[in-house]
Design a protein around this motif. Structure first.
Motif, short mmCIF file in Angstrom:
data_model
loop_
_atom_site.label_atom_id
_atom_site.label_comp_id
_atom_site.label_asym_id
_atom_site.label_seq_id
_atom_site.Cartn_x
_atom_site.Cartn_y
_atom_site.Cartn_z
N UNK A 43 -3.07 -1.10 4.90
CA UNK A 43 -2.39 -2.40 4.91
C UNK A 43 -1.84 -2.76 3.53
N UNK A 44 -0.64 -3.35 3.49
CA UNK A 44 -0.06 -3.73 2.21
C UNK A 44 -0.77 -4.95 1.62
N UNK A 45 -0.72 -5.10 0.30
CA UNK A 45 -1.34 -6.27 -0.32
C UNK A 45 -0.49 -7.52 -0.11
N UNK A 46 -1.13 -8.67 -0.30
CA UNK A 46 -0.38 -9.92 -0.27
C UNK A 46 0.31 -10.12 -1.63
N UNK A 47 0.89 -11.30 -1.82
CA UNK A 47 1.64 -11.56 -3.07
C UNK A 47 0.74 -11.54 -4.31
N UNK A 48 -0.58 -11.68 -4.12
CA UNK A 48 -1.51 -11.63 -5.25
C UNK A 48 -1.98 -10.21 -5.54
N UNK A 49 -1.57 -9.27 -4.70
CA UNK A 49 -2.02 -7.89 -4.86
C UNK A 49 -3.36 -7.64 -4.20
N UNK A 50 -3.76 -8.52 -3.27
CA UNK A 50 -5.06 -8.42 -2.61
C UNK A 50 -4.89 -8.10 -1.13
N UNK A 51 -5.94 -7.52 -0.56
CA UNK A 51 -5.98 -7.23 0.87
C UNK A 51 -7.21 -7.91 1.46
N UNK A 52 -7.07 -8.41 2.67
CA UNK A 52 -8.19 -9.07 3.34
C UNK A 52 -9.14 -8.02 3.90
N UNK A 53 -10.44 -8.31 3.82
CA UNK A 53 -11.45 -7.37 4.28
C UNK A 53 -11.25 -7.00 5.75
N UNK A 54 -10.80 -7.92 6.58
CA UNK A 54 -10.61 -7.60 8.00
C UNK A 54 -9.48 -6.60 8.21
N UNK A 55 -8.43 -6.68 7.38
CA UNK A 55 -7.35 -5.70 7.45
C UNK A 55 -7.82 -4.33 7.01
N UNK A 56 -8.62 -4.31 5.94
CA UNK A 56 -9.16 -3.05 5.44
C UNK A 56 -10.10 -2.44 6.48
N UNK A 57 -10.96 -3.26 7.06
CA UNK A 57 -11.89 -2.77 8.07
C UNK A 57 -11.16 -2.29 9.32
N UNK A 58 -10.13 -3.00 9.74
CA UNK A 58 -9.35 -2.57 10.92
C UNK A 58 -8.73 -1.20 10.66
N UNK A 59 -8.18 -1.01 9.47
CA UNK A 59 -7.62 0.29 9.12
C UNK A 59 -8.72 1.35 9.12
N UNK A 60 -9.87 1.02 8.54
CA UNK A 60 -10.98 1.98 8.48
C UNK A 60 -11.42 2.36 9.88
N UNK A 61 -11.52 1.39 10.78
CA UNK A 61 -11.92 1.67 12.16
C UNK A 61 -10.94 2.64 12.82
N UNK A 62 -9.66 2.45 12.56
CA UNK A 62 -8.65 3.29 13.19
C UNK A 62 -8.66 4.72 12.66
#
Length: 143
Positions: A43-62
């Motif tokens: 997942x791409x970062x937001x404007x602050x350069x951060x990623x939400x844990x749920x997006x990271x976890x969803x990617x990890x699950x996939x």
């Protein structure tokens, strides 16, 4: 990596929902210097350069079916097996177990790596059946 930086990363992992590049890597159990933006489909970062844990976890699950996965065991001070589980990041998972009433009994953790999530699941199932950890629901000991 310094002990202080590791502690800072763990604090960020357990207390925040937004991860920088290094925290994403730590959460996934990969080298913290990994450029996670180059991981396929990450997942791409937001404007602050951060990623939400749920997006990271969803990617990890996939991607977990193809990802090296840890099988971990928690032991008490006498060597009794408390719990068996699997995770991409056993250290982060240990921090989640802090909420369990038995977590203060953990004196030692062992970790073995499996090439895929499915291999780790099979090993976990076998370990729970054979070793009967005290706090796994499936493997709970009966009086």
């Amino acid at each position: 990596m310094s002990l202080q930086r590791t502690a800072e990363l763990m604090a960020q992992l357990t207390d925040a929902a937004w991860f920088d590049e290094r925290a994403c890597a730590a959460y996934l159990g990969i080298t913290v210097d990994t450029d996670v933006s180059k991981l396929p489909g990450f997942p791409p970062p937001d404007e602050r350069g951060l990623r939400h844990v749920l997006d990271v976890e969803e990617w990890a699950q996939s991607t977990r079916a193809e990802t090296e996965t840890a099988l971990y065991r928690h032991y008490d001070g006498r060597g009794a097996l408390l719990y068996v589980g699997i995770s991409l990041c056993a250290i982060y998972r240990l921090s989640q177990h802090r909420r369990k009433p038995w977590s203060r009994q953990i004196a030692r953790v062992s970790i073995e790596w499996h090439p895929t999530r499915s291999a780790a699941l099979a090993a976990e199932k076998k370990a729970i059946k054979r070793e009967r950890p005290i706090h796994n629901v499936i493997g709970a000991r009966r009086g």
